[in-house]
Motif scaffolding. Structure first.
Motif, PDB file in Angstrom:
ATOM      1  N   GLY A  89     -14.412  -0.465 -38.371  1.00  0.00           N
ATOM      2  CA  GLY A  89     -14.268   0.920 -38.771  1.00  0.00           C
ATOM      3  C   GLY A  89     -12.796   1.262 -38.927  1.00  0.00           C
ATOM      4  O   GLY A  89     -11.920   0.503 -38.502  1.00  0.00           O
ATOM      5  N   PRO A  90     -12.492   2.401 -39.536  1.00  0.00           N
ATOM      6  CA  PRO A  90     -11.100   2.755 -39.808  1.00  0.00           C
ATOM      7  C   PRO A  90     -10.239   2.903 -38.556  1.00  0.00           C
ATOM      8  O   PRO A  90      -9.030   2.751 -38.619  1.00  0.00           O
ATOM      9  N   GLU A  91     -10.874   3.151 -37.418  1.00  0.00           N
ATOM     10  CA  GLU A  91     -10.128   3.335 -36.181  1.00  0.00           C
ATOM     11  C   GLU A  91      -9.847   2.023 -35.459  1.00  0.00           C
ATOM     12  O   GLU A  91      -9.155   1.997 -34.439  1.00  0.00           O
ATOM     13  N   ALA A  92     -10.348   0.911 -35.959  1.00  0.00           N
ATOM     14  CA  ALA A  92     -10.227  -0.382 -35.287  1.00  0.00           C
ATOM     15  C   ALA A  92      -8.785  -0.880 -35.295  1.00  0.00           C
ATOM     16  O   ALA A  92      -8.055  -0.722 -36.259  1.00  0.00           O
ATOM     17  N   GLY A  93      -8.415  -1.505 -34.202  1.00  0.00           N
ATOM     18  CA  GLY A  93      -7.065  -2.037 -34.139  1.00  0.00           C
ATOM     19  C   GLY A  93      -6.777  -2.651 -32.791  1.00  0.00           C
ATOM     20  O   GLY A  93      -7.659  -2.832 -31.975  1.00  0.00           O
ATOM     21  N   PRO A  94      -5.540  -2.964 -32.572  1.00  0.00           N
ATOM     22  CA  PRO A  94      -4.385  -2.724 -33.424  1.00  0.00           C
ATOM     23  C   PRO A  94      -4.414  -3.596 -34.686  1.00  0.00           C
ATOM     24  O   PRO A  94      -5.039  -4.659 -34.692  1.00  0.00           O
ATOM     25  N   PRO A  95      -3.731  -3.149 -35.736  1.00  0.00           N
ATOM     26  CA  PRO A  95      -3.755  -3.873 -37.009  1.00  0.00           C
ATOM     27  C   PRO A  95      -3.320  -5.332 -36.891  1.00  0.00           C
ATOM     28  O   PRO A  95      -3.841  -6.196 -37.592  1.00  0.00           O
ATOM     29  N   GLU A  96      -2.379  -5.610 -35.990  1.00  0.00           N
ATOM     30  CA  GLU A  96      -1.906  -6.982 -35.819  1.00  0.00           C
ATOM     31  C   GLU A  96      -3.042  -7.905 -35.373  1.00  0.00           C
ATOM     32  O   GLU A  96      -3.074  -9.075 -35.745  1.00  0.00           O
ATOM     33  N   ILE A  97      -3.945  -7.387 -34.557  1.00  0.00           N
ATOM     34  CA  ILE A  97      -5.069  -8.195 -34.081  1.00  0.00           C
ATOM     35  C   ILE A  97      -6.026  -8.478 -35.237  1.00  0.00           C
ATOM     36  O   ILE A  97      -6.521  -9.598 -35.383  1.00  0.00           O
ATOM     37  N   LEU A  98      -6.279  -7.484 -36.082  1.00  0.00           N
ATOM     38  CA  LEU A  98      -7.151  -7.705 -37.236  1.00  0.00           C
ATOM     39  C   LEU A  98      -6.539  -8.752 -38.169  1.00  0.00           C
ATOM     40  O   LEU A  98      -7.253  -9.611 -38.695  1.00  0.00           O
ATOM     41  N   ASP A  99      -5.221  -8.697 -38.339  1.00  0.00           N
ATOM     42  CA  ASP A  99      -4.529  -9.705 -39.152  1.00  0.00           C
ATOM     43  C   ASP A  99      -4.648 -11.088 -38.512  1.00  0.00           C
ATOM     44  O   ASP A  99      -4.863 -12.094 -39.198  1.00  0.00           O
ATOM     45  N   GLN A 100      -4.514 -11.130 -37.197  1.00  0.00           N
ATOM     46  CA  GLN A 100      -4.612 -12.399 -36.472  1.00  0.00           C
ATOM     47  C   GLN A 100      -6.009 -13.002 -36.646  1.00  0.00           C
ATOM     48  O   GLN A 100      -6.145 -14.209 -36.855  1.00  0.00           O
ATOM     49  N   LEU A 101      -7.042 -12.169 -36.591  1.00  0.00           N
ATOM     50  CA  LEU A 101      -8.415 -12.656 -36.782  1.00  0.00           C
ATOM     51  C   LEU A 101      -8.593 -13.226 -38.193  1.00  0.00           C
ATOM     52  O   LEU A 101      -9.190 -14.286 -38.374  1.00  0.00           O
ATOM     53  N   ALA A 102      -8.072 -12.512 -39.177  1.00  0.00           N
ATOM     54  CA  ALA A 102      -8.167 -12.977 -40.562  1.00  0.00           C
ATOM     55  C   ALA A 102      -7.433 -14.302 -40.728  1.00  0.00           C
ATOM     56  O   ALA A 102      -7.931 -15.223 -41.391  1.00  0.00           O
ATOM     57  N   ASN A 103      -6.262 -14.426 -40.113  1.00  0.00           N
ATOM     58  CA  ASN A 103      -5.489 -15.672 -40.187  1.00  0.00           C
ATOM     59  C   ASN A 103      -6.196 -16.827 -39.487  1.00  0.00           C
ATOM     60  O   ASN A 103      -5.970 -17.992 -39.816  1.00  0.00           O
ATOM     61  N   ALA A 104      -7.048 -16.501 -38.517  1.00  0.00           N
ATOM     62  CA  ALA A 104      -7.807 -17.534 -37.803  1.00  0.00           C
ATOM     63  C   ALA A 104      -9.065 -17.941 -38.568  1.00  0.00           C
ATOM     64  O   ALA A 104      -9.801 -18.814 -38.120  1.00  0.00           O
ATOM     65  N   GLY A 105      -9.312 -17.287 -39.708  1.00  0.00           N
ATOM     66  CA  GLY A 105     -10.445 -17.684 -40.539  1.00  0.00           C
ATOM     67  C   GLY A 105     -11.640 -16.759 -40.500  1.00  0.00           C
ATOM     68  O   GLY A 105     -12.631 -17.012 -41.186  1.00  0.00           O
ATOM     69  N   MET A 106     -11.584 -15.710 -39.700  1.00  0.00           N
ATOM     70  CA  MET A 106     -12.696 -14.769 -39.664  1.00  0.00           C
ATOM     71  C   MET A 106     -12.557 -13.794 -40.836  1.00  0.00           C
ATOM     72  O   MET A 106     -11.457 -13.310 -41.111  1.00  0.00           O
TER      73      MET A 106
END
Length: 179
Positions: A89-106
């Motif tokens: 959702g738009p409130e999810a974060g911190p943004p760095e963690i979402l980026d880290q998940l994407a970089n890990a392949g999720m």
């Protein structure tokens, strides 16, 4: 001979399990109460492998692993559930963690903010697309549109100017501190 057959059967099972991932059902994480409710409204609750603390409805969410508070997520806990996709959702974060998940392949699907009927429709359709539930999303959008039209018609019938007072105070202190 029996031992050899058993060994070969075990290898076949392991190989089939490795190849079955492409056909396996989607494993999804939902972060944000509204996102989780939408997943269930689309009939895709069985795809969820974890939810955040704000996802307490429907009751089926109580049996799922809890990944923490929506605004202070930790990558380790999310990655440990081996999900294919994170619906954030738009409130999810911190943004760095979402980026880290994407970089890990999720796959991280960041849903947009907005408080209009169209923004709600867009979020429902996006979640439906990700979960392969486009027909269910269309049905949910149609039901939402019909319900809102009914409410608007009832308000018009009741009065030309509805008498409503809505106060919302966020942050520290009460309403008197803001005047």
């Amino acid at each position: 001979m029996i031992v050899r057959f058993g060994f070969l059967a075990a290898i076949a099972v392991v190989m089939a399990a490795g190849g079955a991932r492409a056909d396996a059902p989607l494993r999804a994480l939902s972060v944000g109460g509204a996102v989780t409710e939408t997943v269930y409204a689309l009939g895709a609750g069985n795809a969820l492998v974890g939810v955040d603390q704000t996802s307490y409805y429907p009751a089926a969410t109580h049996s799922l692993p809890n990944v923490g508070y929506v605004r202070s997520l930790a990558a380790e806990g999310l990655l440990s559930l081996k999900a294919d996709v994170l619906l954030a959702g738009p409130e999810a974060g911190p943004p760095e963690i979402l980026d880290q998940l994407a970089n890990a392949g999720m796959k991280v699907v960041r849903l947009h903010d907005g408080f209009t009927q169209q923004s709600d429709i867009d979020r429902i359709e996006m979640i439906g697309d990700v979960l392969g539930r486009q027909a269910q999303a269309r049905a949910l959008v149609d039901a939402l549109t019909e319900d809102l039209a009914t409410v608007k018609a009832e308000v018009r019938k009741a009065s030309s100017q509805p008498r409503v007072l809505f106060l919302l105070a966020t942050g520290k202190g009460g309403p008197r501190d803001r005047c």
